[in-house]
Design an enzyme around this catalytic site. Sequence first.
Site, PDB file in Angstrom:
ATOM      1  N   ASN A   7       0.773  -1.196  -0.074  1.00 24.35           N
ATOM      2  CA  ASN A   7      -0.529  -0.186   0.021  1.00 24.35           C
ATOM      3  C   ASN A   7       0.543   0.938  -0.150  1.00 24.35           C
ATOM      4  O   ASN A   7       1.440   1.858   1.068  1.00 24.35           O
ATOM      5  CB  ASN A   7      -1.643  -0.002   0.745  1.00 24.35           C
ATOM      6  CG  ASN A   7      -1.823   1.435   1.383  1.00 24.35           C
ATOM      7  OD1 ASN A   7      -1.379   2.591   1.170  1.00 24.35           O
ATOM      8  ND2 ASN A   7      -2.606   0.638   1.833  1.00 24.35           N
ATOM      9  N   GLU A  34      -4.209   1.578  -2.711  1.00 24.69           N
ATOM     10  CA  GLU A  34      -3.888   3.259  -2.515  1.00 24.69           C
ATOM     11  C   GLU A  34      -3.410   4.094  -3.847  1.00 24.69           C
ATOM     12  O   GLU A  34      -2.267   4.885  -2.761  1.00 24.69           O
ATOM     13  CB  GLU A  34      -3.645   3.176  -1.077  1.00 24.69           C
ATOM     14  CG  GLU A  34      -4.201   4.658  -0.359  1.00 24.69           C
ATOM     15  CD  GLU A  34      -4.387   4.756   1.012  1.00 24.69           C
ATOM     16  OE1 GLU A  34      -5.175   5.402   1.317  1.00 24.69           O
ATOM     17  OE2 GLU A  34      -3.764   4.032   1.680  1.00 24.69           O
ATOM     18  N   ASP A 147      -4.243  -4.505   0.616  1.00 22.85           N
ATOM     19  CA  ASP A 147      -4.353  -4.010   2.179  1.00 22.85           C
ATOM     20  C   ASP A 147      -6.266  -4.951   2.227  1.00 22.85           C
ATOM     21  O   ASP A 147      -6.960  -4.546   1.874  1.00 22.85           O
ATOM     22  CB  ASP A 147      -3.867  -2.538   2.136  1.00 22.85           C
ATOM     23  CG  ASP A 147      -4.559  -2.127   3.207  1.00 22.85           C
ATOM     24  OD1 ASP A 147      -5.170  -2.614   4.434  1.00 22.85           O
ATOM     25  OD2 ASP A 147      -4.392  -1.358   2.965  1.00 22.85           O
ATOM     26  N   ASN A 149      -7.296  -4.397   5.593  1.00 21.99           N
ATOM     27  CA  ASN A 149      -7.614  -3.839   5.895  1.00 21.99           C
ATOM     28  C   ASN A 149      -8.481  -4.674   7.495  1.00 21.99           C
ATOM     29  O   ASN A 149      -9.448  -3.828   8.168  1.00 21.99           O
ATOM     30  CB  ASN A 149      -8.821  -2.097   6.155  1.00 21.99           C
ATOM     31  CG  ASN A 149      -7.746  -1.357   5.735  1.00 21.99           C
ATOM     32  OD1 ASN A 149      -7.778  -0.825   6.041  1.00 21.99           O
ATOM     33  ND2 ASN A 149      -8.800  -0.773   4.643  1.00 21.99           N
ATOM     34  N   ASP A 218      -2.354  -6.151   6.024  1.00 20.89           N
ATOM     35  CA  ASP A 218      -1.628  -6.227   4.725  1.00 20.89           C
ATOM     36  C   ASP A 218      -1.893  -8.231   4.420  1.00 20.89           C
ATOM     37  O   ASP A 218      -0.967  -8.331   5.111  1.00 20.89           O
ATOM     38  CB  ASP A 218      -0.341  -5.764   3.990  1.00 20.89           C
ATOM     39  CG  ASP A 218      -0.675  -4.335   4.345  1.00 20.89           C
ATOM     40  OD1 ASP A 218      -1.170  -3.424   3.146  1.00 20.89           O
ATOM     41  OD2 ASP A 218      -0.053  -3.179   5.214  1.00 20.89           O
ATOM     42  N   ASP A 247       2.721   4.326   5.078  1.00 25.81           N
ATOM     43  CA  ASP A 247       2.840   4.410   6.549  1.00 25.81           C
ATOM     44  C   ASP A 247       2.404   2.819   7.054  1.00 25.81           C
ATOM     45  O   ASP A 247       2.338   2.419   7.814  1.00 25.81           O
ATOM     46  CB  ASP A 247       1.258   4.763   6.883  1.00 25.81           C
ATOM     47  CG  ASP A 247       0.308   4.724   6.449  1.00 25.81           C
ATOM     48  OD1 ASP A 247       0.385   4.207   4.774  1.00 25.81           O
ATOM     49  OD2 ASP A 247      -1.159   5.174   6.459  1.00 25.81           O
ATOM     50  N   HIS A 248       2.326   2.069   5.337  1.00 28.45           N
ATOM     51  CA  HIS A 248       2.896   0.765   5.335  1.00 28.45           C
ATOM     52  C   HIS A 248       3.936   0.104   4.703  1.00 28.45           C
ATOM     53  O   HIS A 248       4.662   1.032   4.145  1.00 28.45           O
ATOM     54  CB  HIS A 248       1.673   0.231   4.022  1.00 28.45           C
ATOM     55  CG  HIS A 248       0.037   0.234   4.788  1.00 28.45           C
ATOM     56  ND1 HIS A 248      -0.555  -0.674   5.095  1.00 28.45           N
ATOM     57  CD2 HIS A 248      -1.054   1.084   4.421  1.00 28.45           C
ATOM     58  CE1 HIS A 248      -1.559  -0.554   5.235  1.00 28.45           C
ATOM     59  NE2 HIS A 248      -1.842   0.821   4.690  1.00 28.45           N
TER      60      HIS A 248
END
Length: 267
Positions: A7, A34, A147, A149, A218, A247-248
Amino acid sequence: MKIATYNVNGVNGRLNVIVRWLGETSPDIVCLQELKSPDAKFPAKAIEAAGYGAIWHGQKSWNGVAILAKGKEPLQTRNGLPGDPGDMHSRYIEAAIGGMVVGCLYLPNGNPYPGPKFEYKLKWFQRLTKYAAELLELGVPVVIAGDYNVMPTELDVYKPERWLDDALFRIEVRDAYRDLVGQGWTDALRTLHPGERIYTFWDYFRNAYARDAGLRIDHFLLSPTVAKRLVMAGVDKDVRGWEHTSDHAPVWIELAEDGQKRKRRKK
């Protein structure tokens, strides 16, 4: 064969990070999520210069998924998750690569709970589960990466007691993930790291990365024929510490070639 999912939190804003990571790790197949880019602004030339063919399903400012293949063009087999013709979110793309079906997904976040976004997440999960069952019935090698989530268990979240009413950790979402895996899929990272706290996401706030206050959201789900070839799985955690990074962190698996004797290793 090495397959990765990442991501990127903005494909154009993180392009230098992505190209550097591709050059250093050289995965054969990559699933990106994303993108936050309309189709026309996807950096196809830069990705090609890095040695990868690509297909993508973009959306301005939000969502977006892509599949890259080293030295070849992925053959697109699906653009969008079936089951709701009115859903215009760019969250699923699929390709045939090297005798394998690769699905790349960006499952809805679902926050805040309760509310319409959470209900949309559960409905999207239902659609994914139905379609995943159809893929399994085909009997072909399938990887569904991206991802999701969702933190499937308490082992997948820093201080789980703080996340009980978050849409990534609600019991309904964890149950949906468990039902999906229960069809016959293998959670690759957890299979090779059964008791380890291993994260794929660290928030930008509260010094989360330095404190290792992360989440595992993920995932790689492998059909039975692919799971038999699984030899390694890991997270490129150091990439999360690079400048202007997502941030991943990238997550990856390695598969033995068909017919080769596999010996599983951990990293």
